[in-house]
Design a protein around this motif. Structure first.
Motif, PDB file in Angstrom:
ATOM      1  N   TYR A  75       7.036   1.216 -41.454  1.00  0.00           N
ATOM      2  CA  TYR A  75       7.329   2.334 -40.552  1.00  0.00           C
ATOM      3  C   TYR A  75       7.943   3.510 -41.323  1.00  0.00           C
ATOM      4  CZ  TYR A  75       9.334   4.991 -36.702  1.00  0.00           C
ATOM      5  OH  TYR A  75       9.676   5.992 -35.826  1.00  0.00           O
ATOM      6  N   ASN A  76       8.911   3.219 -42.170  1.00  0.00           N
ATOM      7  CA  ASN A  76       9.574   4.286 -42.926  1.00  0.00           C
ATOM      8  C   ASN A  76       8.632   4.932 -43.938  1.00  0.00           C
ATOM      9  OD1 ASN A  76      12.025   4.006 -41.585  1.00  0.00           O
ATOM     10  ND2 ASN A  76      12.746   2.416 -42.994  1.00  0.00           N
ATOM     11  N   ASN A  77       7.749   4.121 -44.510  1.00  0.00           N
ATOM     12  CA  ASN A  77       6.778   4.691 -45.454  1.00  0.00           C
ATOM     13  C   ASN A  77       5.910   5.737 -44.774  1.00  0.00           C
ATOM     14  OD1 ASN A  77       7.635   3.185 -47.615  1.00  0.00           O
ATOM     15  ND2 ASN A  77       6.042   1.610 -47.413  1.00  0.00           N
ATOM     16  N   PHE A  78       5.605   5.496 -43.503  1.00  0.00           N
ATOM     17  CA  PHE A  78       4.764   6.441 -42.763  1.00  0.00           C
ATOM     18  C   PHE A  78       5.583   7.640 -42.288  1.00  0.00           C
ATOM     19  CE2 PHE A  78       3.023   8.152 -38.835  1.00  0.00           C
ATOM     20  CZ  PHE A  78       1.695   8.364 -39.171  1.00  0.00           C
ATOM     21  N   VAL A  79       6.707   7.378 -41.645  1.00  0.00           N
ATOM     22  CA  VAL A  79       7.484   8.445 -41.005  1.00  0.00           C
ATOM     23  C   VAL A  79       8.199   9.325 -42.027  1.00  0.00           C
ATOM     24  CG1 VAL A  79       9.421   8.917 -39.457  1.00  0.00           C
ATOM     25  CG2 VAL A  79       7.760   7.139 -38.873  1.00  0.00           C
ATOM     26  N   GLU A  80       8.832   8.690 -43.029  1.00  0.00           N
ATOM     27  CA  GLU A  80       9.671   9.453 -43.954  1.00  0.00           C
ATOM     28  C   GLU A  80       8.916   9.901 -45.205  1.00  0.00           C
ATOM     29  OE1 GLU A  80      13.165   7.223 -44.786  1.00  0.00           O
ATOM     30  OE2 GLU A  80      13.775   7.066 -42.683  1.00  0.00           O
ATOM     31  N   GLU A  81       7.956   9.101 -45.646  1.00  0.00           N
ATOM     32  CA  GLU A  81       7.267   9.431 -46.890  1.00  0.00           C
ATOM     33  C   GLU A  81       5.841   9.909 -46.675  1.00  0.00           C
ATOM     34  OE1 GLU A  81       7.653   6.412 -49.850  1.00  0.00           O
ATOM     35  OE2 GLU A  81       9.655   5.824 -49.165  1.00  0.00           O
ATOM     36  N   GLY A  82       5.371   9.827 -45.447  1.00  0.00           N
ATOM     37  CA  GLY A  82       4.053  10.341 -45.127  1.00  0.00           C
ATOM     38  C   GLY A  82       2.889   9.526 -45.657  1.00  0.00           C
ATOM     39  N   LYS A  83       3.147   8.264 -45.997  1.00  0.00           N
ATOM     40  CA  LYS A  83       2.063   7.410 -46.496  1.00  0.00           C
ATOM     41  C   LYS A  83       1.104   7.057 -45.361  1.00  0.00           C
ATOM     42  CE  LYS A  83       4.511   5.354 -50.400  1.00  0.00           C
ATOM     43  NZ  LYS A  83       4.939   4.086 -51.053  1.00  0.00           N
ATOM     44  N   VAL A  84      -0.170   7.071 -45.663  1.00  0.00           N
ATOM     45  CA  VAL A  84      -1.203   6.788 -44.665  1.00  0.00           C
ATOM     46  C   VAL A  84      -1.435   5.284 -44.582  1.00  0.00           C
ATOM     47  CG1 VAL A  84      -3.604   7.158 -44.003  1.00  0.00           C
ATOM     48  CG2 VAL A  84      -2.287   9.012 -45.080  1.00  0.00           C
ATOM     49  N   LEU A  85      -1.491   4.775 -43.376  1.00  0.00           N
ATOM     50  CA  LEU A  85      -1.783   3.357 -43.177  1.00  0.00           C
ATOM     51  C   LEU A  85      -3.297   3.212 -43.022  1.00  0.00           C
ATOM     52  CD1 LEU A  85       1.083   2.394 -40.688  1.00  0.00           C
ATOM     53  CD2 LEU A  85       0.964   1.957 -43.147  1.00  0.00           C
ATOM     54  N   GLU A  86      -3.958   3.026 -44.147  1.00  0.00           N
ATOM     55  CA  GLU A  86      -5.413   2.899 -44.139  1.00  0.00           C
ATOM     56  C   GLU A  86      -5.844   1.650 -43.378  1.00  0.00           C
ATOM     57  OE1 GLU A  86      -7.328   5.140 -45.264  1.00  0.00           O
ATOM     58  OE2 GLU A  86      -6.145   6.322 -46.690  1.00  0.00           O
ATOM     59  N   PRO A 104      -2.567   4.262 -31.855  1.00  0.00           N
ATOM     60  CA  PRO A 104      -1.179   4.707 -32.010  1.00  0.00           C
ATOM     61  C   PRO A 104      -0.530   4.045 -33.231  1.00  0.00           C
ATOM     62  CG  PRO A 104      -1.379   3.165 -30.179  1.00  0.00           C
ATOM     63  CD  PRO A 104      -2.774   3.494 -30.615  1.00  0.00           C
ATOM     64  N   LEU A 105       0.568   4.597 -33.685  1.00  0.00           N
ATOM     65  CA  LEU A 105       1.196   4.133 -34.918  1.00  0.00           C
ATOM     66  C   LEU A 105       1.517   2.649 -34.884  1.00  0.00           C
ATOM     67  CD1 LEU A 105       2.465   4.573 -37.678  1.00  0.00           C
ATOM     68  CD2 LEU A 105       4.566   5.336 -36.522  1.00  0.00           C
ATOM     69  N   TYR A 106       2.073   2.157 -33.780  1.00  0.00           N
ATOM     70  CA  TYR A 106       2.499   0.755 -33.766  1.00  0.00           C
ATOM     71  C   TYR A 106       1.318  -0.195 -33.944  1.00  0.00           C
ATOM     72  CZ  TYR A 106       0.933  -0.132 -28.951  1.00  0.00           C
ATOM     73  OH  TYR A 106       0.173  -0.314 -27.823  1.00  0.00           O
ATOM     74  N   CYS A 107       0.129   0.210 -33.490  1.00  0.00           N
ATOM     75  CA  CYS A 107      -1.054  -0.634 -33.675  1.00  0.00           C
ATOM     76  C   CYS A 107      -1.458  -0.686 -35.148  1.00  0.00           C
ATOM     77  CB  CYS A 107      -2.214  -0.109 -32.831  1.00  0.00           C
ATOM     78  SG  CYS A 107      -1.999  -0.342 -31.059  1.00  0.00           S
ATOM     79  N   LYS A 108      -1.345   0.445 -35.842  1.00  0.00           N
ATOM     80  CA  LYS A 108      -1.667   0.455 -37.265  1.00  0.00           C
ATOM     81  C   LYS A 108      -0.642  -0.351 -38.059  1.00  0.00           C
ATOM     82  CE  LYS A 108      -3.934   4.969 -37.006  1.00  0.00           C
ATOM     83  NZ  LYS A 108      -3.904   6.388 -37.404  1.00  0.00           N
TER      84      LYS A 108
END
Length: 240
Positions: free
Chosen positions: A183-194, A153-157
């Motif tokens: 969090y905002n980079n992922f949700v608002e900008e769509g950046k992938v947390l590799e 899930p997102l919070y783990c990444k």
């Protein structure tokens, strides 16, 4: 001190291996683990118990306590984590931060011990089960567990990128700010947390698996399996 039974009528009736009375303090029985039902295979038995625990009201049936030790055995540490996968070759896969104390221990001493504890109700009866696993932890190649990371899930990444496990936090507000940026980079900008380089997985190869099982008024049964050189399992029933 045990209570004295005044007469035979206080004992109640015997049905199978249990003694039933009107007084809960006077009930007793002997639990039985039928290893033959699982072809004397501890992995089959674990999977059966694990699936039943997952089907109960337990919140995290995949939680396990993992104990590690330093090379000289002077530092022994235990902590709870999650079983991520039971591999096809019977390895128990866990994931963590490679910068953590547990990973320092594992680099020095790969011998580990795991324990699962499951207490739940089934058909109105309290089930109590424990599985202990002693074995060797092997660090996996990233290609072997990248899919497990992707399924997180997102919070783990976010945690994997945010937290240096075990490091002292000097400023919580600064940590919160970094969290919000990730969090905002992922949700608002769509950046992938590799998957970060310090995100690591280990497979625990069991050498010993012990099962402890009982119900509310039964004396527990225990079955211990020891891995042999030919990869077969030798099992023994042991006292609670």
């Amino acid at each position: 001190m045990c209570s004295k039974i005044e007469s035979e009528t206080d004992i109640g009736k015997v049905d199978g291996d249990k003694v039933y009375t009107q007084n809960d303090d006077l009930q007793s029985g002997l639990a039985y683990i039928d290893v033959k039902e699982y072809d004397y295979d501890p992995i089959k038995l674990f999977k059966s118990w694990f699936e039943e625990a997952k089907g109960s009201d337990l919140v995290m049936p995949n939680a396990a306590c993992l104990a590690t030790a330093s090379r000289d055995g002077q530092q022994v540490t235990a902590r709870h984590l999650l079983l991520r996968k039971l591999d096809n070759d019977n390895g128990f896969i866990i994931m963590t931060d490679k910068r953590s104390k547990k990973c320092k221990h594992l680099a020095e001493n790969p011998n580990v011990s795991m324990a699962f504890l499951w207490n739940y109700k089934k058909d109105g009866e309290i089930i109590s089960r424990q599985v202990r696993i002693d074995g060797i932890a092997e660090e996996l190649d990233k290609s072997d567990y990248i899919e497990l990371y992707e399924d997180q899930p997102l919070y783990c990444k976010v945690r994997a990128h945010l937290c240096h496990q075990g490091k002292v936090i000097d400023n919580w507000n600064e940590l919160k700010l970094k969290h919000d940026i990730l969090y905002n980079n992922f949700v608002e900008e769509g950046k992938v947390l590799e998957m970060p380089d310090h995100f690591v997985a280990y497979k625990v190869h069991p050498k010993m698996i012990e099962f402890y099982g009982t119900t509310e008024y039964e004396i527990a049964d225990r079955a211990m399996f020891l891995l042999q050189e030919d990869s077969s399992w030798l099992w023994k029933r042991i006292a609670a």
